[in-house]
Design a protein around this motif. Structure first.
Motif, short mmCIF file in Angstrom:
data_model
loop_
_atom_site.label_atom_id
_atom_site.label_comp_id
_atom_site.label_asym_id
_atom_site.label_seq_id
_atom_site.Cartn_x
_atom_site.Cartn_y
_atom_site.Cartn_z
N GLY A 56 0.86 -1.18 0.00
CA GLY A 56 0.00 0.00 0.00
C GLY A 56 0.89 1.23 0.00
N MET A 58 3.03 4.36 1.63
CA MET A 58 3.92 4.53 2.79
C MET A 58 4.38 3.19 3.38
SD MET A 58 1.88 7.73 4.46
CE MET A 58 0.30 7.68 3.65
N THR A 61 1.38 -2.85 3.88
CA THR A 61 1.13 -4.04 3.06
C THR A 61 -0.32 -4.07 2.62
OG1 THR A 61 0.64 -5.30 5.04
CG2 THR A 61 2.88 -5.47 4.20
N GLU A 63 -3.21 -6.86 1.69
CA GLU A 63 -3.52 -8.28 1.81
C GLU A 63 -4.36 -8.73 0.62
OE1 GLU A 63 -2.54 -9.97 4.53
OE2 GLU A 63 -1.80 -8.21 5.61
N LYS A 112 -12.92 7.71 -0.14
CA LYS A 112 -12.24 8.46 0.93
C LYS A 112 -10.99 9.05 0.31
CE LYS A 112 -9.92 6.37 4.42
NZ LYS A 112 -8.56 6.97 4.55
N ASP A 116 -9.32 5.66 -1.53
CA ASP A 116 -9.84 4.41 -0.96
C ASP A 116 -11.32 4.27 -1.31
OD1 ASP A 116 -7.46 3.64 0.30
OD2 ASP A 116 -7.87 4.97 2.00
N GLY A 126 -8.16 -0.36 -2.50
CA GLY A 126 -7.06 0.56 -2.23
C GLY A 126 -6.24 0.73 -3.49
N ILE A 127 -5.55 1.84 -3.59
CA ILE A 127 -4.79 2.15 -4.81
C ILE A 127 -3.38 2.62 -4.43
CG2 ILE A 127 -4.66 3.68 -6.84
CD1 ILE A 127 -7.72 3.76 -6.80
N ASN A 148 -11.32 -5.78 -3.16
CA ASN A 148 -11.80 -6.96 -2.42
C ASN A 148 -13.10 -7.42 -3.08
OD1 ASN A 148 -9.72 -6.67 -0.54
ND2 ASN A 148 -10.94 -5.22 0.68
N PHE A 154 -12.51 -11.17 7.01
CA PHE A 154 -11.20 -10.53 7.16
C PHE A 154 -10.72 -10.75 8.58
CE2 PHE A 154 -13.14 -8.32 3.63
CZ PHE A 154 -12.09 -8.15 2.75
N LEU A 158 -8.04 -5.82 9.94
CA LEU A 158 -8.91 -5.60 8.78
C LEU A 158 -10.38 -5.91 9.07
CD1 LEU A 158 -6.82 -6.79 5.69
CD2 LEU A 158 -7.03 -4.52 6.70
N LYS A 161 -12.15 -2.79 9.43
CA LYS A 161 -11.84 -1.75 8.44
C LYS A 161 -12.20 -2.14 7.01
CE LYS A 161 -7.58 0.67 7.15
NZ LYS A 161 -6.14 0.75 7.39
N SER A 259 -2.41 10.17 5.74
CA SER A 259 -3.64 9.39 5.79
C SER A 259 -4.71 10.28 6.39
CB SER A 259 -3.47 8.16 6.68
OG SER A 259 -2.60 7.24 6.09
N VAL A 260 -5.93 10.08 5.96
CA VAL A 260 -7.04 10.86 6.51
C VAL A 260 -8.00 9.88 7.18
CG1 VAL A 260 -9.05 12.22 5.86
CG2 VAL A 260 -6.84 12.75 4.87
P1 ATP Z 1 -5.69 4.07 4.87
O1 ATP Z 1 -6.41 5.34 5.09
O2 ATP Z 1 -6.56 2.87 4.85
O3 ATP Z 1 -4.48 3.92 5.75
P2 ATP Z 1 -3.97 4.32 2.67
O4 ATP Z 1 -4.32 4.82 1.32
O5 ATP Z 1 -2.99 5.11 3.45
O6 ATP Z 1 -5.31 4.20 3.41
P3 ATP Z 1 -3.33 1.92 1.37
O7 ATP Z 1 -2.01 2.20 0.83
O8 ATP Z 1 -4.50 2.04 0.46
O9 ATP Z 1 -3.53 2.82 2.65
O10 ATP Z 1 -3.38 0.46 1.95
C1 ATP Z 1 -2.64 -0.01 3.02
C2 ATP Z 1 -3.55 -0.17 4.23
O11 ATP Z 1 -4.78 -0.80 3.87
C3 ATP Z 1 -2.91 -1.10 5.26
O12 ATP Z 1 -2.33 -0.31 6.26
C4 ATP Z 1 -4.05 -1.94 5.82
O13 ATP Z 1 -4.56 -1.36 6.99
C5 ATP Z 1 -5.15 -1.81 4.79
N1 ATP Z 1 -5.35 -3.04 4.00
C6 ATP Z 1 -4.44 -3.99 3.62
N2 ATP Z 1 -5.03 -4.93 2.87
C7 ATP Z 1 -6.34 -4.58 2.76
C8 ATP Z 1 -7.45 -5.17 2.11
N3 ATP Z 1 -7.38 -6.29 1.39
N4 ATP Z 1 -8.64 -4.52 2.22
C9 ATP Z 1 -8.77 -3.38 2.92
N5 ATP Z 1 -7.76 -2.78 3.55
C10 ATP Z 1 -6.54 -3.37 3.48
#
Ligand code: ATP
Length: 267
Positions: A56, A58, A61, A63, A112, A116, A126-127, A148, A154, A158, A161, A259-260
């Motif tokens: 993801g 920063m 990971t 999943e 979001k 997200d 997630g992107i 997903n 989950f 997770l 979330k 992150s928000v």
């Molecule tokens: P966030 O606000 O969720 O932290 P982000 O954009 O900073 O968003 P991403 O890079 O999109 O984060 O994704 C990494 C985070 O998403 C991880 O820290 C974990 O909490 C969460 N994550 C990992 N795998 C999954 C999944 N399959 N479905 C939903 N969330 C996931």
């Protein structure tokens, strides 16, 4: 997957370049960047059924349970300035939300900021976008999207979330076809990128803003150096979030840096 896309795609360029589909990849982003560096054309695609080292933002990971999620990264060479590159991330969020609703019209997907996908307050996609720059110009952007799809549970953090398309539908409905979702995403992404090239953020603003679960909300902005509470007011032409903090000061928050979170939970 490749044969399905060749048969069903009606796009001009999305999914028309090199398509690399393998059962297992460590990361579709890593593969797409390799393809980009070897000259893969605009619209190329790396997609797998099992991703073993998804990332993801920063260094977090992502999943990906085997065969239950859609994990893919395009190689894009858009006619955009370097400062407009973050718009691809916002655009991929719009295209993912639209594709989910194309395949499952009973679902409603929010976004979001910046990227997200949210259904009923939980994260459905997630992107992670990465890019290559040559001589100060954008060479390619590789937006990686993990959706997903057919997960039924989950674990760990997770649990609270994350959600999947399948979990958000009545239990008697069957599995969702990953190939049809891939095809819908490519179709939507072609329109989104074309619109960004013509009009910048304005080209997707209506769709993005109507899906935003962040705008006009009080949010916690979590950065590497500081965390603060603010009200999200707008998104500017480069995709940055404009917030007003508790001292009444307007601040510009860049995608990639923070992150928000909502004050009451994930969003
Ligand atoms: P966030 O606000 O969720 O932290 P982000 O954009 O900073 O968003 P991403 O890079 O999109 O984060 O994704 C990494 C985070 O998403 C991880 O820290 C974990 O909490 C969460 N994550 C990992 N795998 C999954 C999944 N399959 N479905 C939903 N969330 C996931």
């Amino acid at each position: 997957m490749k044969a399905y896309l060749e048969k069903h795609l009606t796009t001009r360029w999305a999914g028309r370049g090199d398509i690399c589909h393998e059962e297992q990849m460590d990361s579709t982003n890593r593969r797409a960047k390799e393809m980009g560096r070897s000259g893969a054309p605009h619209g190329s695609l790396a997609v797998c059924d099992v991703q073993t080292a998804g990332r993801g933002r920063m260094q977090r990971t992502w999943e990906t349970p085997a065969h239950q999620a859609l994990t893919q990264t395009m190689v894009l060479r858009p006619q955009l300035r370097l400062d407009q590159a973050p718009l691809i991330t916002l655009g991929a969020a719009v295209a993912s939300a639209q594709a989910i609703e194309d395949v499952c019209p009973d679902l409603h997907v929010g976004i979001k900021w910046p990227n997200d996908g949210i259904i009923n307050g939980k994260k459905v996609f997630g992107i992670l976008s990465e890019m290559a720059v040559v001589d100060g110009k954008l060479d390619f952007v590789a937006p990686g999207v993990g959706i997903n799809v057919n997960q039924t549970s989950f674990d760990g953090e997770l649990k609270e979330k994350a959600t999947s398309m399948k979990l958000e539908r009545p239990a008697e409905m069957g599995d969702i076809d990953l190939k049809a979702l891939m095809c819908a995403y490519l179709t939507r992404m072609e329109k989104v990128v074309d619109a960004l090239e013509v009009s910048g953020f304005d080209g997707i603003a209506q769709e993005y803003l109507r899906r935003s679960v962040t705008l006009n909300q009080k949010v916690q902005v979590i950065g590497a150096q500081e965390t603060f509470i603010a009200t999200a007011k707008a998104i500017d032409e480069e995709g940055a979030l404009i917030v007003v903090d508790e001292n009444g000061t307007e601040r510009r928050v860049l995608c990639g840096d923070v992150s928000v979170r909502g004050l009451m939970g994930y969003c």
